[in-house]
Scaffold this motif. Structure first.
Motif, PDB file in Angstrom:
ATOM      1  N   GLN A  86       5.190 -20.123  68.436  1.00 53.01           N
ATOM      2  CA  GLN A  86       3.892 -20.643  68.033  1.00 53.01           C
ATOM      3  C   GLN A  86       3.842 -22.163  68.133  1.00 53.01           C
ATOM      4  O   GLN A  86       2.848 -22.736  68.580  1.00 53.01           O
ATOM      5  CB  GLN A  86       3.568 -20.192  66.604  1.00 53.01           C
ATOM      6  CG  GLN A  86       3.211 -18.731  66.472  1.00 53.01           C
ATOM      7  CD  GLN A  86       1.935 -18.379  67.202  1.00 53.01           C
ATOM      8  OE1 GLN A  86       0.941 -19.092  67.138  1.00 53.01           O
ATOM      9  NE2 GLN A  86       1.964 -17.258  67.923  1.00 53.01           N
ATOM     10  N   TYR A  87       4.912 -22.827  67.727  1.00 55.99           N
ATOM     11  CA  TYR A  87       4.966 -24.287  67.837  1.00 55.99           C
ATOM     12  C   TYR A  87       4.790 -24.722  69.285  1.00 55.99           C
ATOM     13  O   TYR A  87       4.127 -25.737  69.566  1.00 55.99           O
ATOM     14  CB  TYR A  87       6.302 -24.806  67.295  1.00 55.99           C
ATOM     15  CG  TYR A  87       6.470 -26.315  67.404  1.00 55.99           C
ATOM     16  CD1 TYR A  87       6.071 -27.153  66.367  1.00 55.99           C
ATOM     17  CD2 TYR A  87       7.029 -26.899  68.548  1.00 55.99           C
ATOM     18  CE1 TYR A  87       6.220 -28.534  66.466  1.00 55.99           C
ATOM     19  CE2 TYR A  87       7.172 -28.266  68.654  1.00 55.99           C
ATOM     20  CZ  TYR A  87       6.768 -29.085  67.613  1.00 55.99           C
ATOM     21  OH  TYR A  87       6.902 -30.457  67.726  1.00 55.99           O
TER      22      TYR A  87
ATOM     23  N   SER B 157       8.857 -13.085  53.220  1.00 51.50           N
ATOM     24  CA  SER B 157       7.512 -13.314  53.747  1.00 51.50           C
ATOM     25  C   SER B 157       6.468 -12.555  52.942  1.00 51.50           C
ATOM     26  O   SER B 157       5.390 -13.078  52.645  1.00 51.50           O
ATOM     27  CB  SER B 157       7.439 -12.886  55.218  1.00 51.50           C
ATOM     28  OG  SER B 157       8.220 -13.716  56.029  1.00 51.50           O
TER      29      SER B 157
ATOM     30  N   ARG C 174       5.064 -26.572  62.605  1.00 50.63           N
ATOM     31  CA  ARG C 174       3.831 -26.440  63.392  1.00 50.63           C
ATOM     32  C   ARG C 174       2.651 -27.064  62.649  1.00 50.63           C
ATOM     33  O   ARG C 174       1.887 -27.839  63.219  1.00 50.63           O
ATOM     34  CB  ARG C 174       3.592 -24.959  63.665  1.00 50.63           C
ATOM     35  CG  ARG C 174       2.261 -24.616  64.264  1.00 50.63           C
ATOM     36  CD  ARG C 174       2.273 -23.194  64.823  1.00 50.63           C
ATOM     37  NE  ARG C 174       2.906 -22.225  63.946  1.00 50.63           N
ATOM     38  CZ  ARG C 174       2.247 -21.294  63.256  1.00 50.63           C
ATOM     39  NH1 ARG C 174       0.934 -21.231  63.315  1.00 50.63           N
ATOM     40  NH2 ARG C 174       2.896 -20.422  62.519  1.00 50.63           N
TER      41      ARG C 174
ATOM     42  N   TRP D 167       2.627 -20.356  53.292  1.00 46.72           N
ATOM     43  CA  TRP D 167       1.477 -19.459  53.523  1.00 46.72           C
ATOM     44  C   TRP D 167       0.270 -19.916  52.714  1.00 46.72           C
ATOM     45  O   TRP D 167      -0.873 -19.787  53.172  1.00 46.72           O
ATOM     46  CB  TRP D 167       1.836 -18.028  53.139  1.00 46.72           C
ATOM     47  CG  TRP D 167       2.848 -17.310  53.971  1.00 46.72           C
ATOM     48  CD1 TRP D 167       3.461 -16.143  53.628  1.00 46.72           C
ATOM     49  CD2 TRP D 167       3.358 -17.627  55.282  1.00 46.72           C
ATOM     50  NE1 TRP D 167       4.320 -15.731  54.619  1.00 46.72           N
ATOM     51  CE2 TRP D 167       4.275 -16.613  55.645  1.00 46.72           C
ATOM     52  CE3 TRP D 167       3.139 -18.676  56.169  1.00 46.72           C
ATOM     53  CZ2 TRP D 167       4.959 -16.629  56.859  1.00 46.72           C
ATOM     54  CZ3 TRP D 167       3.823 -18.690  57.374  1.00 46.72           C
ATOM     55  CH2 TRP D 167       4.709 -17.686  57.707  1.00 46.72           C
TER      56      TRP D 167
ATOM     57  N   THR E 169      10.717 -23.978  60.096  1.00 44.78           N
ATOM     58  CA  THR E 169      10.266 -23.874  61.487  1.00 44.78           C
ATOM     59  C   THR E 169       8.776 -23.578  61.542  1.00 44.78           C
ATOM     60  O   THR E 169       8.052 -24.105  62.399  1.00 44.78           O
ATOM     61  CB  THR E 169      11.065 -22.771  62.212  1.00 44.78           C
ATOM     62  OG1 THR E 169      12.461 -23.071  62.149  1.00 44.78           O
ATOM     63  CG2 THR E 169      10.655 -22.650  63.671  1.00 44.78           C
ATOM     64  N   ALA E 170       8.304 -22.751  60.610  1.00 45.30           N
ATOM     65  CA  ALA E 170       6.869 -22.453  60.541  1.00 45.30           C
ATOM     66  C   ALA E 170       6.066 -23.678  60.099  1.00 45.30           C
ATOM     67  O   ALA E 170       5.019 -23.984  60.667  1.00 45.30           O
ATOM     68  CB  ALA E 170       6.627 -21.289  59.589  1.00 45.30           C
TER      69      ALA E 170
ATOM     70  N   GLU F 236       9.656 -16.263  66.605  1.00 47.07           N
ATOM     71  CA  GLU F 236       8.191 -16.151  66.635  1.00 47.07           C
ATOM     72  C   GLU F 236       7.529 -17.453  66.227  1.00 47.07           C
ATOM     73  O   GLU F 236       6.532 -17.882  66.838  1.00 47.07           O
ATOM     74  CB  GLU F 236       7.749 -15.005  65.726  1.00 47.07           C
ATOM     75  CG  GLU F 236       8.132 -13.635  66.257  1.00 47.07           C
ATOM     76  CD  GLU F 236       7.955 -12.521  65.241  1.00 47.07           C
ATOM     77  OE1 GLU F 236       7.844 -11.357  65.655  1.00 47.07           O
ATOM     78  OE2 GLU F 236       7.934 -12.814  64.026  1.00 47.07           O
ATOM     79  N   GLN F 237       8.067 -18.110  65.199  1.00 49.28           N
ATOM     80  CA  GLN F 237       7.481 -19.369  64.753  1.00 49.28           C
ATOM     81  C   GLN F 237       7.733 -20.497  65.747  1.00 49.28           C
ATOM     82  O   GLN F 237       6.880 -21.363  65.953  1.00 49.28           O
ATOM     83  CB  GLN F 237       8.031 -19.740  63.364  1.00 49.28           C
ATOM     84  CG  GLN F 237       7.603 -18.802  62.255  1.00 49.28           C
ATOM     85  CD  GLN F 237       6.091 -18.740  62.104  1.00 49.28           C
ATOM     86  OE1 GLN F 237       5.386 -19.731  62.306  1.00 49.28           O
ATOM     87  NE2 GLN F 237       5.581 -17.561  61.750  1.00 49.28           N
ATOM     88  N   ARG F 238       8.878 -20.474  66.374  1.00 48.01           N
ATOM     89  CA  ARG F 238       9.157 -21.463  67.420  1.00 48.01           C
ATOM     90  C   ARG F 238       8.205 -21.283  68.593  1.00 48.01           C
ATOM     91  O   ARG F 238       7.709 -22.263  69.166  1.00 48.01           O
ATOM     92  CB  ARG F 238      10.613 -21.327  67.872  1.00 48.01           C
ATOM     93  CG  ARG F 238      11.034 -22.292  68.974  1.00 48.01           C
ATOM     94  CD  ARG F 238      10.989 -23.725  68.519  1.00 48.01           C
ATOM     95  NE  ARG F 238      11.488 -24.638  69.551  1.00 48.01           N
ATOM     96  CZ  ARG F 238      11.149 -25.921  69.634  1.00 48.01           C
ATOM     97  NH1 ARG F 238      10.331 -26.461  68.754  1.00 48.01           N
ATOM     98  NH2 ARG F 238      11.652 -26.689  70.585  1.00 48.01           N
TER      99      ARG F 238
END
Length: 314
Positions: free
Chosen positions: A174-175, A52, A142, A87, A138-139, A170-172
């Motif tokens: 957010q979705y 990341s 979204r 990103w 996964t990110a 965390e990304q899930r």
């Protein structure tokens, strides 16, 4: 640990020498050092944290295609290019709500996400167990507004190999937020179910606090504070913190400060200053931009909340 003697500075590496070396190597196109920094990192959360940071280094898009072309059998440059493009896509879109985002921004956003997914799809085709690639897919789900079945499949591909992969959770989450492709009910259901399955000391418990912060963001002024200070919310936050950052088995893998800061902010907003102070004891000066930036200047908000916690919580 109180009193602290300096104003904290936001350091994305949290003082990790390997992380700093990796970012510096990418900035000067030093492939050998990049490989060396990642070669023996096998913990899924640690690897996701390092990748990341690597993905956030400016200018990578200008030279990494050459690395991909010159080493066609290696998945590392493909992984870095794909993760960086995720990103990079958000950089093109900006942080504003959709109604304040231009069509040109959206076009570039989706173009970069397509590039990202092409790279990451190839990585997962060659190495299906690459949890970092799946976490970034996964990110991107979204941003690309992927349907619920495909989005869930991407998350499932991560937890198949790393059941408590923090970034993927965390990304899930957010979705599943109402501001993206889900609802408040789906978000909270996911957070609570995931926490109920997580082991004591796991960083995954932080998504309970993250869910309450996301809900707080959507509420009108007055109702937001009322929610955070509701007795059931306060109890849930305390319980989650005691299973995570305040647990004797808490996993201090690279990237842990952002999860601890999530608890610190949520507990401070809930008025649980004593529990917030305990978390600040763990955090020390490791302030992170998220989630404090939701409230303005991250470092200033962190210092202000820490002062409150120690003044009223001891």
């Amino acid at each position: 640990m109180w009193p602290f003697t300096r104003t904290p500075v936001i350091d994305p590496t949290h003082g990790d020498p390997r992380a700093r070396a990796l970012m510096n190597a990418l900035a000067v196109q030093d492939r050998n050092t990049v490989r060396a920094c990642l070669a023996d990192v096998h913990d899924p959360d640690a690897r996701a944290f390092l990748i990341s940071l690597a993905a956030d280094v400016p200018g990578v898009q200008d030279w990494i295609p050459r690395w991909v072309e010159e080493e066609p059998d290696s998945t590392l440059p493909l992984l870095l290019r794909g993760c960086h493009a995720v990103w990079w896509a958000w950089e093109a879109r900006g942080a504003a709500y959709a109604k304040h985002t231009s069509q040109e921004q959206f076009d570039e956003f989706f173009r970069r996400l397509r590039l990202a997914e092409n790279c990451l799809d190839e990585v997962t085709r060659r190495t299906p167990e690459d949890t970092t690639a799946w976490a970034f897919l996964t990110a991107s789900a979204r941003g690309r507004q992927i349907g619920p079945e495909e989005a869930a499949a991407r998350f499932d591909a991560v937890v198949k190999y790393a059941p408590e992969h923090v970034m993927a959770h965390e990304q899930r989450l957010q979705y599943l937020c109402a501001k993206w492709s889900g609802s408040h009910e789906e978000m909270f259901a996911f957070a609570r179910e995931s926490a109920s399955k997580a082991t004591p000391g796991s960083q995954v418990h932080n998504i309970v606090a993250a869910a309450h912060i996301e809900y707080w963001l959507r509420l009108p002024s007055g109702e937001d504070q009322e929610h955070m200070r509701h007795p059931q919310v306060r109890q849930e936050l305390i319980a989650a913190a005691n299973q995570s950052v305040l647990h004797p088995s808490f996993r201090f893998v690279p990237g842990w400060p952002s999860r601890a800061n999530t608890f610190a902010m949520a507990l401070h907003m809930s008025g649980e200053f004593g529990w917030a102070a305990r978390v600040f004891d763990v955090v020390g000066d490791h302030v992170t931009d998220w989630p404090w930036s939701y409230r303005g200047n991250a470092a200033k908000r962190f210092v202000s909340a820490r002062k409150d916690a120690y003044a009223f919580g001891r």
